[in-house]
Write a protein that holds these residues in place. Structure first.
Motif, PDB file in Angstrom:
ATOM      1  N   ASN A  25     -24.519 -33.843  71.611  1.00 35.17           N
ATOM      2  CA  ASN A  25     -24.519 -34.987  70.710  1.00 35.17           C
ATOM      3  C   ASN A  25     -23.174 -35.028  69.985  1.00 35.17           C
ATOM      4  OD1 ASN A  25     -24.843 -36.498  68.203  1.00 35.17           O
ATOM      5  ND2 ASN A  25     -26.983 -36.649  68.806  1.00 35.17           N
ATOM      6  N   PRO A  26     -22.339 -36.036  70.233  1.00 29.72           N
ATOM      7  CA  PRO A  26     -21.009 -36.080  69.624  1.00 29.72           C
ATOM      8  C   PRO A  26     -21.039 -36.041  68.092  1.00 29.72           C
ATOM      9  CG  PRO A  26     -21.252 -37.832  71.248  1.00 29.72           C
ATOM     10  CD  PRO A  26     -22.591 -37.184  71.101  1.00 29.72           C
ATOM     11  N   SER A  27     -22.045 -36.635  67.487  1.00 27.30           N
ATOM     12  CA  SER A  27     -22.137 -36.615  66.024  1.00 27.30           C
ATOM     13  C   SER A  27     -22.356 -35.201  65.513  1.00 27.30           C
ATOM     14  CB  SER A  27     -23.277 -37.511  65.539  1.00 27.30           C
ATOM     15  OG  SER A  27     -23.016 -38.846  65.860  1.00 27.30           O
ATOM     16  N   VAL A  28     -23.228 -34.464  66.165  1.00 28.69           N
ATOM     17  CA  VAL A  28     -23.516 -33.095  65.749  1.00 28.69           C
ATOM     18  C   VAL A  28     -22.316 -32.199  66.028  1.00 28.69           C
ATOM     19  CG1 VAL A  28     -25.026 -31.106  66.076  1.00 28.69           C
ATOM     20  CG2 VAL A  28     -25.990 -33.407  66.029  1.00 28.69           C
ATOM     21  N   ALA A  29     -21.682 -32.382  67.176  1.00 29.56           N
ATOM     22  CA  ALA A  29     -20.501 -31.580  67.493  1.00 29.56           C
ATOM     23  C   ALA A  29     -19.407 -31.802  66.453  1.00 29.56           C
ATOM     24  CB  ALA A  29     -19.996 -31.916  68.894  1.00 29.56           C
ATOM     25  N   ALA A  30     -19.200 -33.035  66.034  1.00 25.21           N
ATOM     26  CA  ALA A  30     -18.201 -33.334  65.003  1.00 25.21           C
ATOM     27  C   ALA A  30     -18.617 -32.727  63.664  1.00 25.21           C
ATOM     28  CB  ALA A  30     -18.010 -34.847  64.875  1.00 25.21           C
ATOM     29  N   ARG A  31     -19.881 -32.848  63.328  1.00 22.15           N
ATOM     30  CA  ARG A  31     -20.409 -32.282  62.082  1.00 22.15           C
ATOM     31  C   ARG A  31     -20.203 -30.768  62.065  1.00 22.15           C
ATOM     32  NH1 ARG A  31     -26.270 -33.968  61.802  1.00 22.15           N
ATOM     33  NH2 ARG A  31     -26.906 -32.013  62.727  1.00 22.15           N
ATOM     34  N   GLN A  32     -20.530 -30.112  63.160  1.00 26.72           N
ATOM     35  CA  GLN A  32     -20.364 -28.668  63.228  1.00 26.72           C
ATOM     36  C   GLN A  32     -18.892 -28.284  63.173  1.00 26.72           C
ATOM     37  OE1 GLN A  32     -22.703 -27.814  66.738  1.00 26.72           O
ATOM     38  NE2 GLN A  32     -24.530 -27.438  65.498  1.00 26.72           N
ATOM     39  N   GLN A  75     -18.815 -39.448  56.255  1.00 22.81           N
ATOM     40  CA  GLN A  75     -19.951 -38.701  56.789  1.00 22.81           C
ATOM     41  C   GLN A  75     -20.977 -39.580  57.505  1.00 22.81           C
ATOM     42  OE1 GLN A  75     -20.541 -35.152  56.174  1.00 22.81           O
ATOM     43  NE2 GLN A  75     -18.357 -35.375  55.843  1.00 22.81           N
ATOM     44  N   SER A  76     -20.832 -40.861  57.417  1.00 25.83           N
ATOM     45  CA  SER A  76     -21.899 -41.768  57.851  1.00 25.83           C
ATOM     46  C   SER A  76     -22.305 -41.606  59.308  1.00 25.83           C
ATOM     47  CB  SER A  76     -21.503 -43.217  57.570  1.00 25.83           C
ATOM     48  OG  SER A  76     -20.361 -43.586  58.323  1.00 25.83           O
ATOM     49  N   ARG A  77     -21.390 -41.225  60.174  1.00 23.85           N
ATOM     50  CA  ARG A  77     -21.727 -41.108  61.592  1.00 23.85           C
ATOM     51  C   ARG A  77     -22.060 -39.679  62.000  1.00 23.85           C
ATOM     52  NH1 ARG A  77     -17.378 -43.328  64.978  1.00 23.85           N
ATOM     53  NH2 ARG A  77     -18.939 -43.146  66.601  1.00 23.85           N
ATOM     54  N   LEU A  78     -22.000 -38.745  61.048  1.00 22.62           N
ATOM     55  CA  LEU A  78     -22.246 -37.340  61.375  1.00 22.62           C
ATOM     56  C   LEU A  78     -23.700 -36.928  61.207  1.00 22.62           C
ATOM     57  CD1 LEU A  78     -19.136 -35.607  59.757  1.00 22.62           C
ATOM     58  CD2 LEU A  78     -19.413 -36.498  62.078  1.00 22.62           C
ATOM     59  N   TRP A  79     -24.502 -37.757  60.593  1.00 26.21           N
ATOM     60  CA  TRP A  79     -25.871 -37.384  60.251  1.00 26.21           C
ATOM     61  C   TRP A  79     -26.904 -38.388  60.762  1.00 26.21           C
ATOM     62  CZ3 TRP A  79     -26.332 -32.654  58.272  1.00 26.21           C
ATOM     63  CH2 TRP A  79     -25.194 -32.072  57.703  1.00 26.21           C
ATOM     64  N   PRO A  80     -26.877 -38.770  62.036  1.00 24.17           N
ATOM     65  CA  PRO A  80     -27.905 -39.703  62.513  1.00 24.17           C
ATOM     66  C   PRO A  80     -29.280 -39.031  62.525  1.00 24.17           C
ATOM     67  CG  PRO A  80     -26.577 -38.934  64.348  1.00 24.17           C
ATOM     68  CD  PRO A  80     -25.948 -38.389  63.099  1.00 24.17           C
ATOM     69  N   GLU A  81     -30.299 -39.808  62.257  1.00 24.54           N
ATOM     70  CA  GLU A  81     -31.665 -39.276  62.326  1.00 24.54           C
ATOM     71  C   GLU A  81     -31.909 -38.724  63.720  1.00 24.54           C
ATOM     72  OE1 GLU A  81     -35.133 -40.996  60.497  1.00 24.54           O
ATOM     73  OE2 GLU A  81     -33.834 -42.496  59.557  1.00 24.54           O
ATOM     74  N   GLY A  82     -32.722 -37.674  63.766  1.00 22.09           N
ATOM     75  CA  GLY A  82     -33.027 -37.055  65.040  1.00 22.09           C
ATOM     76  C   GLY A  82     -32.035 -35.972  65.436  1.00 22.09           C
ATOM     77  N   THR A  83     -31.159 -35.582  64.495  1.00 18.99           N
ATOM     78  CA  THR A  83     -30.201 -34.517  64.796  1.00 18.99           C
ATOM     79  C   THR A  83     -30.497 -33.289  63.936  1.00 18.99           C
ATOM     80  OG1 THR A  83     -28.541 -35.376  63.233  1.00 18.99           O
ATOM     81  CG2 THR A  83     -28.390 -36.122  65.526  1.00 18.99           C
ATOM     82  N   ASP A  84     -31.770 -33.033  63.736  1.00 20.70           N
ATOM     83  CA  ASP A  84     -32.205 -31.876  62.947  1.00 20.70           C
ATOM     84  C   ASP A  84     -32.601 -30.735  63.870  1.00 20.70           C
ATOM     85  OD1 ASP A  84     -35.343 -32.005  63.325  1.00 20.70           O
ATOM     86  OD2 ASP A  84     -34.605 -34.050  63.031  1.00 20.70           O
ATOM     87  N   SER A  85     -32.901 -29.602  63.280  1.00 17.10           N
ATOM     88  CA  SER A  85     -33.197 -28.389  64.043  1.00 17.10           C
ATOM     89  C   SER A  85     -34.499 -28.465  64.838  1.00 17.10           C
ATOM     90  CB  SER A  85     -33.235 -27.179  63.118  1.00 17.10           C
ATOM     91  OG  SER A  85     -34.214 -27.360  62.115  1.00 17.10           O
ATOM     92  N   SER A  86     -35.402 -29.361  64.481  1.00 15.39           N
ATOM     93  CA  SER A  86     -36.629 -29.488  65.271  1.00 15.39           C
ATOM     94  C   SER A  86     -36.416 -30.411  66.471  1.00 15.39           C
ATOM     95  CB  SER A  86     -37.785 -29.994  64.409  1.00 15.39           C
ATOM     96  OG  SER A  86     -37.500 -31.273  63.901  1.00 15.39           O
ATOM     97  N   SER A  87     -35.316 -31.147  66.463  1.00 14.46           N
ATOM     98  CA  SER A  87     -35.015 -32.060  67.570  1.00 14.46           C
ATOM     99  C   SER A  87     -33.921 -31.534  68.493  1.00 14.46           C
ATOM    100  CB  SER A  87     -34.560 -33.411  67.026  1.00 14.46           C
ATOM    101  OG  SER A  87     -35.545 -33.977  66.205  1.00 14.46           O
ATOM    102  N   ARG A  92     -28.689 -26.186  62.539  1.00 14.53           N
ATOM    103  CA  ARG A  92     -29.546 -25.630  61.488  1.00 14.53           C
ATOM    104  C   ARG A  92     -29.884 -26.679  60.432  1.00 14.53           C
ATOM    105  NH1 ARG A  92     -27.097 -20.138  59.510  1.00 14.53           N
ATOM    106  NH2 ARG A  92     -25.116 -21.205  59.685  1.00 14.53           N
ATOM    107  N   ALA A  93     -29.553 -27.930  60.698  1.00 15.83           N
ATOM    108  CA  ALA A  93     -29.864 -29.007  59.761  1.00 15.83           C
ATOM    109  C   ALA A  93     -31.370 -29.252  59.753  1.00 15.83           C
ATOM    110  CB  ALA A  93     -29.130 -30.281  60.164  1.00 15.83           C
TER     111      ALA A  93
END
Length: 151
Positions: A25-32, A75-87, A92-93
């Motif tokens: 997920n590019p958003s998560v990779a950028a966030r990390q 930060q708006s594009r780094l935290w889309p719903e569905g990018t949490d640790s259960s998904s 670790r979000a």
């Protein structure tokens, strides 16, 4: 043949139901990546504040400036719903981020404010640096306590 189709279908269902990799997920990779940059710069000022590194005003200022600018990144594009640790695997979000978005945002604003104080203190000696690093660390910890899974 029917058994093969059942097994294949079951394997496919498990694979599709399993969490995806965060790195896909590019958003998560950028966030990390952003968090790695936070850690890199925090290790400089934190190392100095804790006496693990010799204080260097220019290096401390550069790290503080970097942290300031990192906290100003959109930060708006780094935290889309569905990018949490259960998904997703390898994040670790916690899902609570999206359930308590106002609180999560307030904690991020506190990080931004702490980065301003650190930026002002960093080049002014170790006695100025230490409390500013402590305040920045507390703002990081407050968010991690509520919104980051244990490793």
């Amino acid at each position: 043949m029917a058994f093969y189709k059942i097994i294949t279908g079951a394997a496919l269902a498990v694979a599709l139901a399993a969490p995806a990799l965060a790195q896909d997920n590019p958003s998560v990779a950028a966030r990390q990546g952003q968090f790695k940059l936070y850690g890199h710069n925090l290790s400089v000022v934190g190392g100095m504040a804790q006496g693990r590194m010799e204080y260097d005003a220019a290096m401390a200022q550069t790290a503080a400036d970097n942290l300031f600018h990192l906290t100003r990144h959109d930060q708006s594009r780094l935290w889309p719903e569905g990018t949490d640790s259960s998904s997703l695997i390898e994040t670790r979000a916690k899902a609570e981020i999206w359930e308590n978005l106002d609180d999560f945002t307030a904690k991020f604003v506190a990080l931004q404010e702490a980065s301003v104080a650190l930026q002002a203190a960093a080049g002014n000696g170790l006695d100025a640096l230490r409390p500013a690093v402590g305040a920045l660390g507390q703002s990081c910890g407050a968010c991690h306590e509520d919104y980051r899974e244990e490793s």
